[in-house]
Motif scaffolding. Structure first.
Motif, PDB file in Angstrom:
ATOM      1  N   GLY A   1      38.778  40.097  27.003  1.00  0.00           N
ATOM      2  CA  GLY A   1      37.328  40.044  26.842  1.00  0.00           C
ATOM      3  C   GLY A   1      36.764  41.434  26.618  1.00  0.00           C
ATOM      4  O   GLY A   1      37.499  42.397  26.391  1.00  0.00           O
ATOM      5  N   ASP A   2      35.447  41.524  26.700  1.00  0.00           N
ATOM      6  CA  ASP A   2      34.755  42.767  26.396  1.00  0.00           C
ATOM      7  C   ASP A   2      35.015  43.829  27.471  1.00  0.00           C
ATOM      8  O   ASP A   2      34.723  43.609  28.650  1.00  0.00           O
ATOM      9  CB  ASP A   2      33.252  42.491  26.267  1.00  0.00           C
ATOM     10  CG  ASP A   2      32.504  43.724  25.815  1.00  0.00           C
ATOM     11  OD1 ASP A   2      32.590  44.043  24.615  1.00  0.00           O
ATOM     12  OD2 ASP A   2      31.855  44.360  26.671  1.00  0.00           O
ATOM     13  N   LEU A   3      35.542  44.969  27.055  1.00  0.00           N
ATOM     14  CA  LEU A   3      35.871  46.036  28.001  1.00  0.00           C
ATOM     15  C   LEU A   3      34.624  46.606  28.664  1.00  0.00           C
ATOM     16  O   LEU A   3      34.628  46.858  29.875  1.00  0.00           O
ATOM     17  CB  LEU A   3      36.663  47.141  27.297  1.00  0.00           C
ATOM     18  CG  LEU A   3      37.060  48.342  28.155  1.00  0.00           C
ATOM     19  CD1 LEU A   3      37.837  47.912  29.391  1.00  0.00           C
ATOM     20  CD2 LEU A   3      37.857  49.336  27.323  1.00  0.00           C
ATOM     21  N   THR A   4      33.560  46.781  27.917  1.00  0.00           N
ATOM     22  CA  THR A   4      32.322  47.305  28.511  1.00  0.00           C
ATOM     23  C   THR A   4      31.849  46.394  29.631  1.00  0.00           C
ATOM     24  O   THR A   4      31.493  46.867  30.721  1.00  0.00           O
ATOM     25  CB  THR A   4      31.223  47.465  27.442  1.00  0.00           C
ATOM     26  OG1 THR A   4      31.692  48.345  26.420  1.00  0.00           O
ATOM     27  CG2 THR A   4      29.950  48.023  28.054  1.00  0.00           C
ATOM     28  N   ASP A   5      31.843  45.084  29.397  1.00  0.00           N
ATOM     29  CA  ASP A   5      31.436  44.134  30.435  1.00  0.00           C
ATOM     30  C   ASP A   5      32.323  44.254  31.675  1.00  0.00           C
ATOM     31  O   ASP A   5      31.832  44.220  32.811  1.00  0.00           O
ATOM     32  CB  ASP A   5      31.482  42.697  29.910  1.00  0.00           C
ATOM     33  CG  ASP A   5      30.380  42.400  28.904  1.00  0.00           C
ATOM     34  OD1 ASP A   5      29.422  43.196  28.788  1.00  0.00           O
ATOM     35  OD2 ASP A   5      30.482  41.358  28.217  1.00  0.00           O
ATOM     36  N   SER A   6      33.634  44.400  31.465  1.00  0.00           N
ATOM     37  CA  SER A   6      34.559  44.531  32.597  1.00  0.00           C
ATOM     38  C   SER A   6      34.278  45.794  33.399  1.00  0.00           C
ATOM     39  O   SER A   6      34.339  45.787  34.630  1.00  0.00           O
ATOM     40  CB  SER A   6      36.006  44.537  32.104  1.00  0.00           C
ATOM     41  OG  SER A   6      36.339  43.289  31.541  1.00  0.00           O
ATOM     42  N   LEU A   7      33.966  46.886  32.704  1.00  0.00           N
ATOM     43  CA  LEU A   7      33.656  48.140  33.397  1.00  0.00           C
ATOM     44  C   LEU A   7      32.350  48.041  34.179  1.00  0.00           C
ATOM     45  O   LEU A   7      32.265  48.497  35.322  1.00  0.00           O
ATOM     46  CB  LEU A   7      33.594  49.300  32.401  1.00  0.00           C
ATOM     47  CG  LEU A   7      34.924  49.684  31.752  1.00  0.00           C
ATOM     48  CD1 LEU A   7      34.701  50.709  30.649  1.00  0.00           C
ATOM     49  CD2 LEU A   7      35.900  50.208  32.796  1.00  0.00           C
ATOM     50  N   GLN A  21      40.096  48.345  45.175  1.00  0.00           N
ATOM     51  CA  GLN A  21      39.890  46.979  44.693  1.00  0.00           C
ATOM     52  C   GLN A  21      40.591  46.816  43.351  1.00  0.00           C
ATOM     53  O   GLN A  21      40.419  47.632  42.446  1.00  0.00           O
ATOM     54  CB  GLN A  21      38.410  46.668  44.548  1.00  0.00           C
ATOM     55  CG  GLN A  21      38.181  45.215  44.181  1.00  0.00           C
ATOM     56  CD  GLN A  21      36.789  44.777  44.511  1.00  0.00           C
ATOM     57  OE1 GLN A  21      35.852  45.532  44.318  1.00  0.00           O
ATOM     58  NE2 GLN A  21      36.652  43.568  45.000  1.00  0.00           N
ATOM     59  N   GLU A  22      41.390  45.775  43.253  1.00  0.00           N
ATOM     60  CA  GLU A  22      42.159  45.511  42.045  1.00  0.00           C
ATOM     61  C   GLU A  22      41.535  44.346  41.288  1.00  0.00           C
ATOM     62  O   GLU A  22      41.352  43.273  41.838  1.00  0.00           O
ATOM     63  CB  GLU A  22      43.600  45.184  42.434  1.00  0.00           C
ATOM     64  CG  GLU A  22      44.491  44.877  41.273  1.00  0.00           C
ATOM     65  CD  GLU A  22      45.893  44.516  41.702  1.00  0.00           C
ATOM     66  OE1 GLU A  22      46.836  44.989  41.053  1.00  0.00           O
ATOM     67  OE2 GLU A  22      46.055  43.752  42.684  1.00  0.00           O
ATOM     68  N   LEU A  23      41.237  44.591  40.023  1.00  0.00           N
ATOM     69  CA  LEU A  23      40.677  43.565  39.151  1.00  0.00           C
ATOM     70  C   LEU A  23      41.588  43.408  37.934  1.00  0.00           C
ATOM     71  O   LEU A  23      42.184  44.378  37.477  1.00  0.00           O
ATOM     72  CB  LEU A  23      39.270  43.957  38.701  1.00  0.00           C
ATOM     73  CG  LEU A  23      38.259  44.262  39.806  1.00  0.00           C
ATOM     74  CD1 LEU A  23      36.959  44.806  39.211  1.00  0.00           C
ATOM     75  CD2 LEU A  23      37.995  43.026  40.644  1.00  0.00           C
ATOM     76  N   GLY A  24      41.691  42.207  37.412  1.00  0.00           N
ATOM     77  CA  GLY A  24      42.497  41.964  36.221  1.00  0.00           C
ATOM     78  C   GLY A  24      43.977  41.778  36.504  1.00  0.00           C
ATOM     79  O   GLY A  24      44.795  41.834  35.588  1.00  0.00           O
ATOM     80  N   TYR A  25      44.324  41.528  37.755  1.00  0.00           N
ATOM     81  CA  TYR A  25      45.736  41.307  38.104  1.00  0.00           C
ATOM     82  C   TYR A  25      46.276  40.106  37.325  1.00  0.00           C
ATOM     83  O   TYR A  25      45.602  39.087  37.161  1.00  0.00           O
ATOM     84  CB  TYR A  25      45.871  41.047  39.613  1.00  0.00           C
ATOM     85  CG  TYR A  25      47.270  40.633  40.001  1.00  0.00           C
ATOM     86  CD1 TYR A  25      48.232  41.596  40.254  1.00  0.00           C
ATOM     87  CD2 TYR A  25      47.635  39.285  40.075  1.00  0.00           C
ATOM     88  CE1 TYR A  25      49.525  41.234  40.588  1.00  0.00           C
ATOM     89  CE2 TYR A  25      48.929  38.922  40.408  1.00  0.00           C
ATOM     90  CZ  TYR A  25      49.867  39.897  40.664  1.00  0.00           C
ATOM     91  OH  TYR A  25      51.152  39.536  40.979  1.00  0.00           O
TER      92      TYR A  25
END
Length: 145
Positions: free
Chosen positions: A71-77, A26-30
């Motif tokens: 945005g916030d990297l922790t939230d993205s993870l 799954q690709e996110l942030g494309y």
């Protein structure tokens, strides 16, 4: 790149990520700045198309493109974990040092730890992108790679 190329071909930049045939990635942030050669290389190895955030099942791994202004990297993870099969991995792709959107290694380490992930390795994987392998507790205890 040919769809019939050997998945073990070392010239494929995606080979270093350890993906295997038939895995769902799954690709996110494309965005327009993502590395197309790397994306195609992953699809060549797995024999499947990358799936996006609308995919409604779990994935074997998540490929997360993240830039400093995303945005916030922790939230993205934490969000990426929702899509991950037990024992799966997140490959965090961030711009290399000196590129727009670069994220410091210490920030990646802090975000990963806060999200409950273990940082296991970092590699240069494309001209402008570095990849950081983040594992869930299940993956570090012998789950899927």
């Amino acid at each position: 790149m040919s769809a019939t190329a050997d998945p073990a071909d070392k010239s494929n930049p995606a080979h270093r990520l350890g993906f295997e045939k038939d895995q769902i990635i799954q690709e996110l942030g494309y965005d327009e700045d993502t590395d197309q050669e790397l994306r195609e290389g992953i699809e060549e190895i797995t024999g499947t198309d990358l799936v996006d955030e609308d995919y409604d099942d779990v994935a074997d791994a998540v490929l997360l493109w993240h830039r400093d202004d995303d945005g916030d990297l922790t939230d993205s993870l934490v969000d990426a974990l929702e899509y991950l099969a037990e024992g799966g991995l997140i490959w965090l792709l961030t711009p290399k040092t000196g590129r727009d959107g670069h994220i410091e290694a210490s920030e990646i380490a802090d975000a990963a730890r806060t999200a409950g992930l273990s940082q296991t390795s970092s590699i240069a994987v494309a001209k402008d992108w570095a990849a950081t392998r983040l594992a869930t507790k299940a993956a570090t205890k012998g789950g899927k790679r």
